[in-house]
Design a protein around this motif. Structure first.
Motif: not given
Ligand code: NAG
Ligand code: NAG
Ligand code: NAG
Ligand code: NAG
Ligand code: NAG
Ligand code: NAG
Ligand code: NAG
Ligand code: NAG
Ligand code: NAG
Length: 585
Positions: A356-357, A362-364, A414-416
């Motif tokens: 789901n990355t 997209s919501i980060s 980036e690392n989500y």
């Protein structure tokens, strides 16, 4: 006192009267006292006491031989107390009777000048864990302790040692030294990091582990049997988490030495429960049928993991009505406040679980996303802004800054699964930190070493990587004790160094990066400066490997940025230092 807590206190007093030595064992009283509301996490201590009290009022207890294959531990010291832990094993393997031990805290390692002693009992209900609080101690003092059976032919545990903290108002303390670890994966390599650090007792005051103390996975192909996971399956049930903790303690003498030589300050990350956890799931488990592991939903799995963690770790439960609360503070005089946070298990919204990355990215930046409860967030912010200590340490799990790292197809992102995935919470803390001087963020999770000037996203363009102007704090992130490098497996030294070079070129505020070596760092806080010495194990496939000093990063009081020249103007031993060949704008 509310009526409920009054009633709870009254009930507890009753069972204390029935069998006080059972009541002394904190393993029955954490993480929750709400029996039966918090199933798994709370015990009916009263029923237990009645079960083991005979008709004549005397108490039943085991009288046979026992031994201590899991060693002893101390943790969460305050100015006048500490938690002591052990886990006796009865000769013959099992008993239905309570196993009772005396604990003794003394000024000397021969345990002759005893200052505190007491009796506590344990049973299979808590997997024979035994956890007590030793009290009425003097501040800033080294103590020794052990557990022993009572009566003739007494058997004793090894002798452990810890230091109490200074009183919070003590303005005279001039040094605090923490050995900081993360990511100890038993079958992946030797715990040389623990072996080397456990010998630094002249220098190190406490050891801090910011999570991934155990891993939940199944047996690893090709691993040495002496370090193999037990049980061999991926764990989910309470017994399985208990056996995994036991395998770590029983199999690794270096881990036992760390726990024996220092008081521990620990917080969990994801793997104490499962890979990439968030509040109600992980990479491979959730509460839908498809996400059951070993037949149970994630919410049950998480409770089991939490229960076993409280049984095996020498930590305090600071609020028995808030069962997931592990966040807590230690005050080391006026020199430092150590804020231990939980960015992982407590109210974290959906994280990057691989498939789901794109969605999480997209919501980060959504303002509604939480990395922790508002309660914890506000508690932490308040602790930082109201602190009267010089250094405000924020010890937590995942990388706080947002480095761009290369993905498999050569693009950077980036690392989500870290703070990058929770920008609203990150922004909140950037604001908090910008109000004070001398915040130091400690991180783990990433299996590589990093040092950052901490810079809010919005003001990054005004940041000067040469001087550090524009930075509001520093972040020191340590490499793993043994988990595989996040740069990749089995690269050559020059490939690892090239990757570090690429990272510091790409990220202006990343001032040091190294990814080949396993290890830890030693944080030394003094009134005028804080220093991180990054130690790297030369070869973690060698059980007796030496270590090298990879780099030293310092920050001077009130500067909120790494001191230049970085690492005294020298290249690090492997990895890359910004400026020497790094960021060019
Ligand atoms: C004393 O205890 C140890 C260990 O429990 C046992 O091996 C030994 O036989 C006992 N000795 C006596 C005299 O009871
Ligand atoms: C030990 O005994 C308890 C009951 O007293 C039981 O629940 C548990 O399964 C036993 N464990 C082993 C390893 O035999
Ligand atoms: C639950 O986990 C399973 C297994 O990882 C996965 O296939 C499924 O998509 C997940 N469902 C939800 C609602 O997250
Ligand atoms: C992220 O959210 C903040 C606050 O809502 C907003 O100011 C900013 O422009 C957003 N950033 C991006 C890249 O969308
Ligand atoms: C590379 O992978 C990332 C996800 O890891 C994806 O977002 C991106 O579109 C990919 N880029 C290319 C050029 O394939
Ligand atoms: C990596 O190196 C180790 C030790 O040299 C070796 O045992 C292992 O097979 C290698 N793994 C891979 C994937 O090359
Ligand atoms: C931070 O340190 C600077 C430099 O000494 C000082 O001017 C400033 O007042 C300090 N800020 C706070 C909030 O203490
Ligand atoms: C670089 O390291 C050497 C030896 O470790 C040290 O003597 C020297 O002072 C360092 N260079 C600078 C500029 O500090
Ligand atoms: C640091 O290492 C780089 C790359 O190996 C080299 O080009 C540079 O000269 C070194 N700098 C110093 C100060 O040693």
């Amino acid at each position: 006192m509310t009526l409920l807590s009054f009633v709870v206190a009254l009930l507890l007093l009753q069972c204390a009267a029935a069998y006080p030595e059972l009541f002394n064992n904190l393993a029955y009283r954490s993480p929750s006292l709400r029996f039966p509301t918090d199933s798994v996490l709370a015990h009916d201590v009263g029923a237990l006491a009645r079960r083991h009290t005979k008709r004549d009022g005397s108490t039943a207890r085991y009288e046979g031989g026992l031994y201590f294959p899991y060693g002893i531990a101390s943790g969460d010291p305050l100015a006048d107390s500490a938690i002591l832990w052990t886990h006796p094993v009865v000769a013959g393997g099992n008993t239905s009777l309570p196993v009772c031990l005396q604990y003794q805290t003394a000024k000397d390692d021969k345990i002759t000048q005893v200052v505190d002693t007491g009796l506590a009992c344990t049973t299979s209900d808590v997997d024979y864990s035994l956890k007590v609080e030793t009290k009425n101690l003097k501040a800033k003092t080294r103590y020794y302790y052990r557990f022993s059976t009572v009566g003739k032919n007494s058997t004793s545990s090894p002798v452990g040692s810890f230091k109490t903290m200074p009183r919070p108002d003590d303005a005279t303390v001039d040094k605090l030294t923490l050995a900081v670890f993360s990511c100890s994966n038993l079958p992946y390599g030797f715990f040389n990091a623990y072996r080397k650090a456990s010998a630094r007792t002249n220098e190190v005051d406490y050891f801090t582990h910011v999570g991934d103390w155990i891993y939940e996975g199944k047996a690893v192909k090709g691993a040495l049997e002496e370090r193999q996971f037990e049980p061999r399956i991926e764990i989910a049930h309470l017994d399985e988490y208990r056996q995994r903790h036991a395998a770590y303690r029983g199999k690794d003498e270096n881990l036992r030495a760390m726990l024996q030589n220092y008081a521990a300050l620990t917080v969990w990350d994801d793997h104490e429960v499962a890979d990439n956890t968030y509040k109600d799931g992980s990479a491979d488990s959730n509460n839908t049928k498809a996400g059951y592991v070993n037949g149970i939903p994630f919410s049950e799995r998480k409770k089991n993991a939490v229960k076993a963690y409280y049984e095996w770790m020498p930590i305090r439960q600071v609020d028995t009505t808030d069962k997931l609360r592990i966040y807590r503070q230690f005050q080391y005089g006026k020199l430092a406040d150590i804020n231990m946070a939980d960015t992982r298990q407590e109210d974290r919204d959906i994280t990057d679980i691989y498939y789901n990355t794109a969605y999480v990215k997209s919501i980060s930046n959504d303002s509604s996303r939480h990395m922790m409860s508002n309660k914890q967030r506000d508690w932490l912010s308040q602790k930082i802004t109201s602190s009267s200590a010089t250094w405000k340490v924020l010890a937590q799990q995942v990388i706080f800054n947002n480095p761009l790292t290369p993905g498999s197809n050569g693009t950077f992102d980036e690392n989500y699964d870290a703070w990058s995935g929770y920008k609203a919470t990150q922004r909140h803390f950037m604001q908090t930190i910008s109000k004070v001087n001398n915040t130091i963020i400690l991180s783990g999770d990433s299996h590589a070493a990093w040092a950052f000037d901490t810079v809010p996203v919005e003001t990054m363009s005004a940041y000067d990587p040469k001087t550090g102007a524009g930075s509001i704090a520093v972040e020191f992130a340590g490499t793993a004790v043994s988990s595989t490098s996040s740069y990749g497996k089995n690269l050559t030294t020059s490939q690892y160094n090239a990757r570090a070079q690429q990272l510091v070129r790409k990220n202006a505020n990343l001032q040091f990066a190294e990814g080949q070596k396993r290890g830890y760092f030693v944080l030394t806080l003094q009134p005028h400066e804080a220093r991180a010495d990054y130690w790297g194990v030369v070869d973690n496939n060698d059980r007796n490997s030496d270590e090298v000093l990879v780099a030293t990063m310092t920050v001077e009081k009130d500067q909120n940025r790494l001191k230049r020249p970085l690492n005294g103007g020298n290249n690090s031993t492997g990895g890359a230092i910004q400026g020497l060949e790094g960021y060019t704008g």
